[in-house]
Write a protein that holds these residues in place. Structure first.
Motif, short mmCIF file in Angstrom:
data_model
loop_
_atom_site.label_atom_id
_atom_site.label_comp_id
_atom_site.label_asym_id
_atom_site.label_seq_id
_atom_site.Cartn_x
_atom_site.Cartn_y
_atom_site.Cartn_z
N ALA A 11 14.30 78.58 -106.34
CA ALA A 11 14.46 79.02 -104.84
C ALA A 11 15.89 79.22 -104.34
CB ALA A 11 14.19 77.63 -103.70
N LEU A 12 17.02 78.56 -105.07
CA LEU A 12 18.30 79.02 -104.94
C LEU A 12 18.46 80.56 -105.68
CD1 LEU A 12 21.27 76.70 -105.75
CD2 LEU A 12 21.22 79.03 -106.44
N ALA A 13 17.76 80.73 -106.55
CA ALA A 13 18.02 82.09 -107.21
C ALA A 13 17.28 82.94 -106.38
CB ALA A 13 17.54 81.98 -108.66
N GLY A 32 24.30 68.41 -101.98
CA GLY A 32 25.67 68.68 -102.19
C GLY A 32 26.30 69.90 -102.99
N VAL A 33 25.07 71.06 -102.89
CA VAL A 33 25.26 72.38 -103.17
C VAL A 33 25.95 73.16 -102.12
CG1 VAL A 33 24.16 74.24 -104.25
CG2 VAL A 33 23.34 72.16 -104.66
N ALA A 55 29.00 79.31 -107.62
CA ALA A 55 29.26 79.25 -108.96
C ALA A 55 27.96 79.59 -109.72
CB ALA A 55 29.91 77.97 -109.38
N ILE A 56 26.96 78.71 -109.09
CA ILE A 56 25.73 78.88 -109.69
C ILE A 56 24.95 80.30 -109.69
CG2 ILE A 56 23.29 78.10 -109.54
CD1 ILE A 56 24.13 75.32 -108.33
N GLU A 57 25.14 80.78 -108.53
CA GLU A 57 24.68 82.41 -108.42
C GLU A 57 25.54 83.00 -109.60
OE1 GLU A 57 25.04 83.19 -104.52
OE2 GLU A 57 23.23 82.49 -103.73
#
Length: 288
Positions: A193-195, A273-274, A281-283
């Protein structure tokens, strides 16, 4: 859309793929993963080196077995090719005691786990001790569990540390639990989902758990294990349900998240906490 060149997810029981495959988003933002599939594991590897380790050369031997850390030829060869990465173990302490992790001799990776045994009064062990061996009661238990899982303190702790690691580490990140389908299935769905993966595709990926080869390999044996402990075994059709998943399970977690946080994005930010910097940073790691 940008290529997801550094993401690999693993699940199921088929042999590891032998050739690299492109990881792309199509018009529906579908994540196409190179499918290294082995029993009771999902993993997300988020570095080029890790992806190369997963897909570069054929892994010898045939049928993978029980757990991510079991000392089979396949597992040991796979682990030996990975960088010194991070293993996120979502199991409760009693599960780790029952099936201790076994790793290769020079393993220098980081282990993320916690020592909180609490998953409320309705733990898996308590349910199994009282289960009437019917599909209906098992399904009811899992629906209730998926409704609680996103907000269980021990899982919030582990999921938070998992996303922290994905944001900060350059190594492979492998996440697993005991069966690789519920606790792990949820955090993999949150990662997708984040991606930006379309919700339909998130559910379709989750449903890959229902690999018939997995059931054919282990269903009868697991039923006999239950017979040894309980004096009777569920039917094989019930075992198929126990070892599998249904879309309604994952949808239950997403429904609860939507009810309390309005959706996954706010849940990731406020519960795990994202924040904007961590998400960026994750993306960056996933898309660049």
């Amino acid at each position: 859309p940008p290529a997801l060149s550094d993401v690999v997810q693993c699940t199921g029981t088929l042999p590891l793929v032998q050739e690299p495959q492109p990881l792309l988003c199509d018009g529906k933002r579908q994540l196409r993963c190179a499918r290294q599939r082995f029993e009771r594991q999902r993993a997300v590897a988020v570095s080029p080196a890790a992806r190369e380790a997963f897909v570069a050369a054929p892994i010898e031997a045939a049928t993978p077995t029980a757990a991510i850390d079991s000392p089979t030829a396949v597992r040991m060869q796979l682990h030996a090719r990975l960088p010194n990465g991070v293993v996120v173990d979502l199991r409760r302490p009693v599960e780790r005691e029952r099936q201790p992790s076994r790793r290769w001799a020079d393993f220098k990776g980081v282990i993320i786990e916690n020592h909180d045994p609490d998953e409320g009064g309705e733990t898996w062990d308590k349910f199994m001790a009282e289960w009437d061996l019917t599909y209906e009661s098992y399904r009811d238990y899992l629906l209730h569990y998926y409704g609680r899982a996103p907000y269980l303190p021990r899982l919030i702790d582990l999921y938070t540390r998992y996303f922290d690691t994905v944001a900060q580490s350059d190594s492979a990140v492998v996440v697993h639990c005991a069966a690789g389908k519920d606790r792990t299935g949820l955090v993999v769905a949150l990662t997708h989902a984040l991606a930006g993966v379309h919700r339909d595709d998130i559910v379709a990926d989750y449903m890959l758990t229902n690999d018939p080869e997995r059931f054919n390999a282990f269903g009868a044996a697991w039923a006999e294990n239950i017979r040894a402990e309980r004096g009777q075994a569920p039917t094989l059709e019930t075992m198929r349900a126990v070892m599998g998943v249904e879309p309604i399970y994952l949808e239950k977690s997403l429904e609860v998240i939507a009810g309390r946080h309005g959706g996954v994005e706010r849940y990731l930010r406020e519960a795990l906490g994202v924040d904007a910097a961590k998400r960026a940073a994750i993306e960056k790691r996933l898309f660049e």
